[in-house]
Design a protein around this motif. Structure first.
Motif, PDB file in Angstrom:
ATOM      1  N   THR A  73      -4.184 -25.028 -21.257  1.00 26.47           N
ATOM      2  CA  THR A  73      -3.063 -24.192 -20.814  1.00 26.47           C
ATOM      3  C   THR A  73      -3.468 -23.317 -19.622  1.00 26.47           C
ATOM      4  O   THR A  73      -2.658 -23.086 -18.723  1.00 26.47           O
ATOM      5  N   SER A 102       1.955 -21.719 -23.479  1.00 28.80           N
ATOM      6  CA  SER A 102       1.790 -22.971 -24.188  1.00 28.80           C
ATOM      7  C   SER A 102       3.072 -23.258 -24.963  1.00 28.80           C
ATOM      8  O   SER A 102       3.486 -22.467 -25.800  1.00 28.80           O
ATOM      9  N   ASP A 125       3.602 -30.017 -24.473  1.00 32.09           N
ATOM     10  CA  ASP A 125       2.479 -29.793 -25.384  1.00 32.09           C
ATOM     11  C   ASP A 125       2.854 -30.516 -26.665  1.00 32.09           C
ATOM     12  O   ASP A 125       3.712 -30.066 -27.420  1.00 32.09           O
ATOM     13  N   GLU A 168      -0.211 -31.722 -22.481  1.00 33.61           N
ATOM     14  CA  GLU A 168      -1.345 -31.294 -23.300  1.00 33.61           C
ATOM     15  C   GLU A 168      -1.373 -32.133 -24.578  1.00 33.61           C
ATOM     16  O   GLU A 168      -0.338 -32.437 -25.141  1.00 33.61           O
TER      17      GLU A 168
HETATM   18 MG    MG Z   1      -2.597 -25.177 -24.838  1.00 32.14          MG
END
Ligand code: MG
Ligand code: ADP
Length: 161
Positions: free
Chosen positions: A42, A60, A80, A108
Motif C-alpha cells: 500500500t 488500503s 486489494d 494487491e
Molecule cells: Mg495493503
C-alpha cells in the motif's frame, strides 16, 4: 522479460519508487503487487497515486476490493483482493472493464486471483529481510518486454542487479 531488483531502506523510498513508476505509467497497464502483510504494497500504491497526480489520499481498500481514483493523469483502479473468496467476485465487480480499460490497475494480493490475470502484467514483489533491518525491503520489478521502457532510467538509480 526485464527483471530488476531494487532495495529500499524505508517507506519513503518505496513510496518514491511508486511515485516514479506512477509518473511513467501508461493506460492499460496492470501492476500486480506481491508480498506479505505489512511488506509495503500500500505504501507503493500511495506513491504511485501521487505519481499519477492523484491528491486524494489512497488507503488500503481491503474491505471494498476496489477503489477508483479519477482525478489524476490517468484513472487509477486500486484493487486489494486479500479478502476475496474466489475470482467470481471479480466478475461481479466487472473487473474486465478495468483491466481492459483506459486507466492503470494496481492489484494487491494478485496471487489470489491469478486465474483471471492477463499475461502481460507488471509484477512487483516486495520482501522483507529482517537480517538487514526492520525497514529494509527488496523490490523486484518484472516487466513484460513490451513495457520495458517504463523502467527506472539507469544504473545508479537504485539498481542492484
Ligand atoms: Mg495493503
Ligand atoms: P501491505 O499493503 O503490503 O500490507 P503496507 O504498505 O500497508 O503493507 O504497510 C507497510 C508498513 O511497513 C508500513 O507501516 C511502512 O511504514 C512500513 N515500512 C517500513 N519500511 C518500509 C519500506 N522499506 N517500504 C515500505 N514500507 C515500509
Amino acid at each position: 522479460m526485464a527483471i530488476q531488483i531494487l532495495e529500499t531502506a524505508g517507506p519513503e523510498e518505496t513510496f518514491a519508487l511508486g511515485e516514479k513508476l506512477g509518473k511513467k505509467a501508461q493506460a492499460g497497464e496492470i501492476y500486480l503487487l506481491f508480498g506479505d502483510l505489512g511488506s509495503g504494497k500500500t505504501v507503493f500504491a500511495k506513491g504511485m497515486a501521487v505519481g499519477l497526480g492523484i491528491a486524494e489520499p489512497v488507503n488500503s481498500p481491503t474491505f471494498t476490493i476496489l477503489q477508483i481514483y479519477e482525478e489524476g493523469r490517468l484513472p487509477l483502479y486500486h484493487f486489494d483482493v486479500y479478502r476475496i473468496a474466489d475470482a467470481e467476485e471479480m466478475e461481479e465487480i466487472g473487473y474486465y472493464d478495468f483491466f481492459y480499460g483506459n486507466g492503470v490497475c494496481l492489484i494487491e494480493w494478485a496471487d489470489l486471483v491469478s486465474e483471471i490475470l492477463p499475461g502481460n502484467c507488471i509484477k512487483i514483489t516486495i520482501k522483507k529481510d529482517l537480517e538487514k533491518g526492520f525497514d529494509y525491503r527488496t523490490i523486484m520489478i518484472d516487466k513484460p518486454d513490451s513495457s520495458a521502457d517504463n523502467l527506472p532510467a539507469a544504473k545508479g538509480d537504485g539498481y542492484i542487479l
